[in-house]
Enzyme design. Structure first.
Site, PDB file in Angstrom:
ATOM      1  N   SER A 194       0.820  -1.213   0.000  1.00 49.75           N
ATOM      2  CA  SER A 194       0.000   0.000   0.000  1.00 49.75           C
ATOM      3  C   SER A 194       0.853   1.262   0.000  1.00 49.75           C
ATOM      4  O   SER A 194       0.369   2.336  -0.361  1.00 49.75           O
ATOM      5  CB  SER A 194      -0.935   0.015   1.212  1.00 49.75           C
ATOM      6  N   PRO A 228      -0.879  -2.005   8.409  1.00 48.71           N
ATOM      7  CA  PRO A 228       0.378  -2.313   9.117  1.00 48.71           C
ATOM      8  C   PRO A 228       1.448  -1.230   9.015  1.00 48.71           C
ATOM      9  O   PRO A 228       2.574  -1.433   9.446  1.00 48.71           O
ATOM     10  CB  PRO A 228       0.851  -3.583   8.425  1.00 48.71           C
ATOM     11  N   GLY A 229       1.150  -0.088   8.363  1.00 49.67           N
ATOM     12  CA  GLY A 229       2.088   1.018   8.371  1.00 49.67           C
ATOM     13  C   GLY A 229       2.655   1.432   7.027  1.00 49.67           C
ATOM     14  O   GLY A 229       3.615   2.199   6.975  1.00 49.67           O
ATOM     15  N   GLY A 230       2.077   0.964   5.933  1.00 47.78           N
ATOM     16  CA  GLY A 230       2.607   1.294   4.604  1.00 47.78           C
ATOM     17  C   GLY A 230       2.581   2.773   4.297  1.00 47.78           C
ATOM     18  O   GLY A 230       3.543   3.333   3.754  1.00 47.78           O
ATOM     19  N   ASP A 246      -4.261   3.421  14.896  1.00 52.03           N
ATOM     20  CA  ASP A 246      -4.925   2.166  14.535  1.00 52.03           C
ATOM     21  C   ASP A 246      -4.929   1.247  15.750  1.00 52.03           C
ATOM     22  O   ASP A 246      -3.934   1.168  16.477  1.00 52.03           O
ATOM     23  CB  ASP A 246      -4.218   1.468  13.373  1.00 52.03           C
ATOM     24  N   ASP A 266      -9.316   4.762  17.736  1.00 48.02           N
ATOM     25  CA  ASP A 266     -10.266   4.741  16.616  1.00 48.02           C
ATOM     26  C   ASP A 266     -10.010   5.960  15.735  1.00 48.02           C
ATOM     27  O   ASP A 266     -10.034   7.106  16.204  1.00 48.02           O
ATOM     28  CB  ASP A 266     -11.689   4.762  17.167  1.00 48.02           C
ATOM     29  N   ASP A 282      -6.416   5.585   4.877  1.00 46.14           N
ATOM     30  CA  ASP A 282      -6.750   4.473   3.986  1.00 46.14           C
ATOM     31  C   ASP A 282      -7.629   3.470   4.727  1.00 46.14           C
ATOM     32  O   ASP A 282      -7.456   2.264   4.610  1.00 46.14           O
ATOM     33  CB  ASP A 282      -5.469   3.803   3.477  1.00 46.14           C
ATOM     34  N   LYS A 311     -13.369   3.892  -0.759  1.00 41.95           N
ATOM     35  CA  LYS A 311     -13.634   2.531  -1.220  1.00 41.95           C
ATOM     36  C   LYS A 311     -15.001   2.511  -1.898  1.00 41.95           C
ATOM     37  O   LYS A 311     -16.029   2.723  -1.244  1.00 41.95           O
ATOM     38  CB  LYS A 311     -13.605   1.551  -0.047  1.00 41.95           C
TER      39      LYS A 311
END
Length: 360
Positions: A194, A228-230, A246, A266, A282, A311
């Site tokens: 990502s 996960p941190g992309g 997150d 959140d 994202d 999305k």
């Protein structure tokens, strides 16, 4: 041959898109081109859409009536000057060069393109061998002037082995990359692919001057829905200090940058103690929830710039994008906030579009 003072009129506009998004690209093109008389031609999963004009028109007239830089679902777009349906297998160079010479134009660059489909990939191998030959021939004829960037760019778009679409675009109205696809390498240290999505968004949605001014080392940023941190890693790789929000974990490679602080919270309710330069998002959530949240961050002054993804549903994608655009406007315009909103369906996007929102 036509003289340079009498440029060849355009037959229409060709838009390249992600295969499967032809309906969305066609609907958008039809909406944006209402001042042009023509018809939309497309095929499912072809990777492109064509607006065929009823009467060929001068380039400037088309540009006055259709701003192709505004198209969201178009990766690449150009005005079509010629369509050759019967290229010979043994000598494709001669008819292509003759057609290009007949336009009476000079060009700053040659973009070699195919649809982004399996059939198109078969032609890309041919273009790697053929492209340098065509470029050399055009150089010898004085038709390519890379030292003159204000000149239009020449597009050669191959559909199958026998059909070629030839056209032009200005650098300000279409992608600088053939087929609208930037060739980005996946960094070894990045937590997820990502990160390429944010890298492409920065290259596509911000001008070089905007990138230099707003993505300086030491500036503060927030990443909502960071795991996960992309995206956090992409900002940290540019020297920004990132607060990653997150409830899920961050990859060790993200934390190893030393510039990312993880807070389990959140993304919809967390707020920074002080305003930050950037907020990126994202999160996998309904677009109708994301768009107002992004507008609120800008309106409240919590951030100056934001890049975020919407999305989209499987159907009526174009309508959903316009709905989100309206939600953002409903928050900012009554507050007297002037803003810039740029939206693009990027190469690294799938069922989503990426947006850049900032105060003017």
């Amino acid at each position: 041959m036509l003289s340079v003072n009498q440029p060849h009129p355009a037959l229409g506009v060709l838009v390249q898109c992600r295969p499967g998004f032809e309906t969305d690209a066609a609907q958008e093109l039809l909406t944006e081109s209402r001042r042009l008389a023509g018809r939309i031609d497309t095929r499912n999963n072809s990777g492109f859409v064509y607006l065929a004009l009823d009467v060929p028109a001068p380039h400037d007239e088309i540009r006055r009536r259709l701003d192709i830089s505004r198209l969201i679902f178009a990766r690449q777009a150009f005005q079509v000057l010629a369509i050759i349906d019967d290229l010979p297998e043994r000598d494709r160079l001669t008819p292509l060069k003759q057609a290009i010479q007949s336009f009476g134009e000079r060009f700053s660059a040659l973009l070699l393109e195919t649809p982004d489909t399996n059939d198109g990939k078969e032609q890309s191998g041919f273009l790697k061998r053929f492209g340098p030959l065509l470029q050399e021939s055009l150089n010898q004829a004085g038709l390519l002037r890379p030292d003159t960037p204000h000149l239009p760019r020449l597009h050669l778009f191959l559909v199958g082995s026998r059909q070629a679409w030839i056209g032009i675009s200005l650098p300000s109205e279409s992608s600088p990359w053939p087929m609208g696809i930037p060739r980005l390498r996946m960094p070894k240290e990045a937590p997820s692919r990502s990160t390429l999505k944010l890298a492409e968004a920065i290259l596509t949605l911000l001008t070089p001057a905007e990138q230099q001014a707003t993505l300086r080392a030491g500036l503060q940023a927030v990443d909502l829905g960071a795991s996960p941190g992309g995206w956090s890693w992409q900002l940290a790789s540019r020297g920004l200090r990132v607060t990653a929000i997150d409830n899920g974990p961050l990859a060790p490679s993200a934390l190893a940058t030393g510039l990312i602080t993880h807070q389990r919270a959140d993304g919809f309710t967390w707020r920074p103690k002080k305003p930050v330069e950037w907020m990126v998002c994202d999160m996998v959530e309904q677009p109708s929830r994301i768009a107002p949240l992004m507008a609120e961050w800008i309106a409240s002054g919590r951030c100056r710039h934001t890049i975020f993804n919407l999305k989209l549903p499987m159907k009526r994608r174009h309508e959903e994008v316009e709905r989100c655009r309206a939600l953002i406007d409903q928050r900012l315009r009554p507050a007297g906030i002037k803003y810039t909103l740029r939206i693009k369906h990027l190469y690294h996007d799938r069922e989503e579009v990426t947006c850049y929102l900032t105060r003017r």
